[in-house]
Design a protein around this motif. Structure first.
Motif, short mmCIF file in Angstrom:
data_model
loop_
_atom_site.label_atom_id
_atom_site.label_comp_id
_atom_site.label_asym_id
_atom_site.label_seq_id
_atom_site.Cartn_x
_atom_site.Cartn_y
_atom_site.Cartn_z
N VAL A 1 0.96 -1.20 0.33
CA VAL A 1 0.06 0.00 -0.26
C VAL A 1 0.86 1.19 -0.57
O VAL A 1 1.66 1.68 1.21
N GLU A 2 0.97 2.14 -0.88
CA GLU A 2 2.04 2.23 -1.62
C GLU A 2 1.86 3.74 -0.07
O GLU A 2 3.28 4.80 -0.05
N GLY A 3 0.35 3.97 -0.25
CA GLY A 3 0.07 5.50 0.28
C GLY A 3 1.37 5.90 1.81
O GLY A 3 0.80 6.89 2.46
N VAL A 4 0.76 4.68 2.19
CA VAL A 4 1.43 4.54 3.62
C VAL A 4 2.41 4.98 3.77
O VAL A 4 2.58 6.44 4.42
N TYR A 5 3.61 4.88 2.75
CA TYR A 5 5.15 5.30 2.50
C TYR A 5 4.78 6.74 2.41
O TYR A 5 5.77 7.46 2.76
N SER A 6 4.48 7.25 1.39
CA SER A 6 4.35 8.02 1.25
C SER A 6 3.54 9.44 2.28
O SER A 6 3.60 10.32 1.80
N THR A 7 2.94 9.18 2.81
CA THR A 7 2.14 9.30 4.03
C THR A 7 3.40 10.01 4.61
O THR A 7 3.62 11.65 5.07
N ALA B 1 -3.57 14.38 8.78
CA ALA B 1 -4.63 13.97 9.51
C ALA B 1 -4.22 12.07 9.18
O ALA B 1 -4.33 11.73 10.76
N VAL B 2 -4.38 12.11 8.33
CA VAL B 2 -3.67 10.25 7.83
C VAL B 2 -2.67 9.81 8.24
O VAL B 2 -2.26 8.88 8.93
N ASN B 3 -1.29 10.99 8.64
CA ASN B 3 -0.54 10.64 8.72
C ASN B 3 -0.96 10.19 10.26
O ASN B 3 -0.12 9.35 10.94
N MET B 4 -1.56 10.67 11.01
CA MET B 4 -2.35 10.65 13.10
C MET B 4 -2.20 9.62 12.86
O MET B 4 -2.03 9.07 13.85
N PHE C 1 -0.12 6.79 11.86
CA PHE C 1 1.17 6.34 12.49
C PHE C 1 1.05 7.03 14.71
O PHE C 1 1.58 6.49 14.93
N GLU C 2 -0.42 7.30 14.73
CA GLU C 2 0.19 7.95 16.05
C GLU C 2 -1.34 7.84 17.11
O GLU C 2 -1.51 8.01 17.61
N GLY C 3 -1.60 7.03 16.18
CA GLY C 3 -3.30 6.00 16.73
C GLY C 3 -4.23 7.41 16.88
O GLY C 3 -5.21 6.95 17.49
N LEU C 4 -4.62 8.28 16.04
CA LEU C 4 -5.72 9.24 16.31
C LEU C 4 -6.29 8.43 15.94
O LEU C 4 -6.21 7.95 14.67
N SER C 5 -8.06 8.63 16.02
CA SER C 5 -9.13 7.75 15.69
C SER C 5 -9.59 8.48 14.20
O SER C 5 -9.76 9.88 14.64
N ALA C 6 -10.08 7.70 13.00
CA ALA C 6 -10.61 8.37 12.30
C ALA C 6 -11.60 9.28 12.00
O ALA C 6 -11.79 11.01 11.64
N ALA D 1 -10.14 12.31 13.53
CA ALA D 1 -9.28 13.55 12.73
C ALA D 1 -9.96 13.86 11.56
O ALA D 1 -10.09 15.49 11.67
N VAL D 2 -11.34 13.66 11.67
CA VAL D 2 -12.90 14.03 10.45
C VAL D 2 -13.04 15.84 11.60
O VAL D 2 -12.68 16.29 11.59
N ASN D 3 -13.64 15.22 12.23
CA ASN D 3 -13.42 16.27 13.63
C ASN D 3 -12.50 17.40 13.50
O ASN D 3 -13.08 18.32 13.15
#
Ligand SMILES: NC(=O)c1ccc[n+]([C@@H]2O[C@H](COP(=O)([O-])OP(=O)(O)OC[C@H]3O[C@@H](n4cnc5c(N)ncnc54)[C@H](O)[C@@H]3O)[C@@H](O)[C@H]2O)c1
Length: 341
Positions: A278-284, A303-306, A309-314, A317-319
């Motif tokens: 899943v290349e997007g994970v590395y590109s993030t 937000a995707v990075n958090m 890799f940092e355990g923020l709930s989806a 993140a949207v909120n």
């Protein structure tokens, strides 16, 4: 007719080989993975990555890299982006002047933040490196569905040469001098596709998807322009075009991984389930690093990075994205600009 080698026998490598064979070229496919070579040689199909697409007997399949690159006019690098450096390193000292390398992988290298063409140029000193990218799922190109792409090259002559090689009634190729812009669009859209998948997994709708695509390309072009890419490229086939297809399609492994994360899976669980790189994970990670390096604001990508890799709930993140400081849609377009026009 050209002699062409495709290095990498995943879905995209096979689809390109089939297209170029149909265009009448002499095509060889090479893979570093013996099991892929064996499967293609015996079944004339990659049953795992591109089932249902036949690889003609006219296409040569080999595990011998020297054989694959000797006397070829064009060498296409179609391995997953994490293997571009190691594959390019194997080409060192082997490429003759006049041979053209086309990168079709999409990614930005972790730590160095180099694009794929930069990596290839750093490994293969005399390489004439070009890029082909755009909204082009292998599953559809393999079936001959109408598709458009863009080729980036250092000279118009090289770009036109590749354009002629790839063009067919089902594959329309545009050309561009903006290699960097093409590469950045292709790599960064995978991060937004993860976000779009996460939104789908959360059960959000078309409004959310449209917001992510539109604000996503704004973030991508902000970074691209800061790095020297042209805005037009980012709003073209390899930018917004590829972003739209990746955010909308179930063929996208980035979007599929995002859906699983939106439904509650961790990044590792989602990658295991998708069972492909899943290349997007590395590109993030690379995108966040670049955003900091170039002092560019990229809230969706942050937000995707958090989430990854940092355990923020989806949901959180949207909120956070929705409740950020209120702002102008385009800071370069103010009231005086409209009133003076
Ligand atoms: N699949 C698509 O629709 C599509 C379309 C456009 C661009 N791309 C890009 O093209 C690239 C390849 O995509 P794909 O879908 O074929 O990926 P994939 O993951 O299916 O295939 C990657 C290929 O990399 C090769 N590989 C694996 N391990 C290797 C190793 N250790 N050393 C060397 N090579 C190794 C193998 O041949 C494998 O099949 C990616 O960067 C992708 O973003 C894919």
């Amino acid at each position: 007719m050209a002699n062409i080698s495709v290095l990498g026998a995943g879905g995209w490598g096979i689809a390109i080989a089939v297209l170029l064979n149909n265009n009448g070229h002499n095509v060889t496919i090479w893979s570093a993975l013996q099991k892929e070579v064996d499967m293609l040689s015996s079944k004339r199909e990659n049953e795992v990555s591109l089932p249902g697409i036949t690889v003609s007997e006219k296409i040569k399949v080999t595990a011998d890299l020297k054989e694959a690159i000797t006397e070829k006019d064009i060498i296409i690098l179609a391995v997953a982006s994490s293997y571009i450096r190691s594959t390019a390193a194997r080409l060192k000292g082997q490429i003759k002047d006049g041979q053209i390398i086309i990168n079709v992988a999409k990614g930005i290298e972790d730590v160095t933040y180099m694009t794929m063409t930069d990596i290839i140029e750093s490994e293969v000193e005399n390489a004439n490196v070009t890029v082909l990218s755009g909204p082009s799922h292998a599953e559809e190109v393999g079936r001959g569905l109408p598709t458009t792409c863009v080729v980036g090259a250092k000279t118009i002559e090289t770009a036109q040469y590749i354009q002629n090689i790839f063009s067919s009634p089902v594959f329309r190729v545009y050309i561009s001098p903006d290699i960097l812009g093409i590469e950045l669009g292709g790599a960064l859209k995978n991060v937004i596709a993860l976000a779009a998948g996460i939104a789908d997994g959360l059960g959000y709708g078309d409004n959310t998807k449209a917001a992510l695509i539109t604000r996503g390309i704004t973030e991508i072009s902000r970074l691209g322009i800061a790095m020297g890419a042209n805005k037009l490229t980012l709003y073209g086939l390899s930018g917004i075009g590829d972003l739209i297809v990746t955010c909308a399609s179930m063929h996208s492994r980035n979007r599929r991984a995002g859906i699983l994360i939106g439904k509650g899976a961790t990044m590792k669980e989602a990658m295991k389930e998708v069972n492909m790189v899943v290349e997007g994970v590395y590109s993030t990670k690379s995108a966040v690093g670049l955003a900091r390096k170039y002092h560019v604001n990229m809230p969706i990508i942050e937000a995707v990075n958090m989430i990854l890799f940092e355990g923020l709930s989806a949901k959180d993140a949207v909120n956070e994205l929705m409740l950020r400081d209120k702002t102008i849609e385009h800071p370069e377009l103010l009231w005086d600009d409209i009133n003076e026009a």
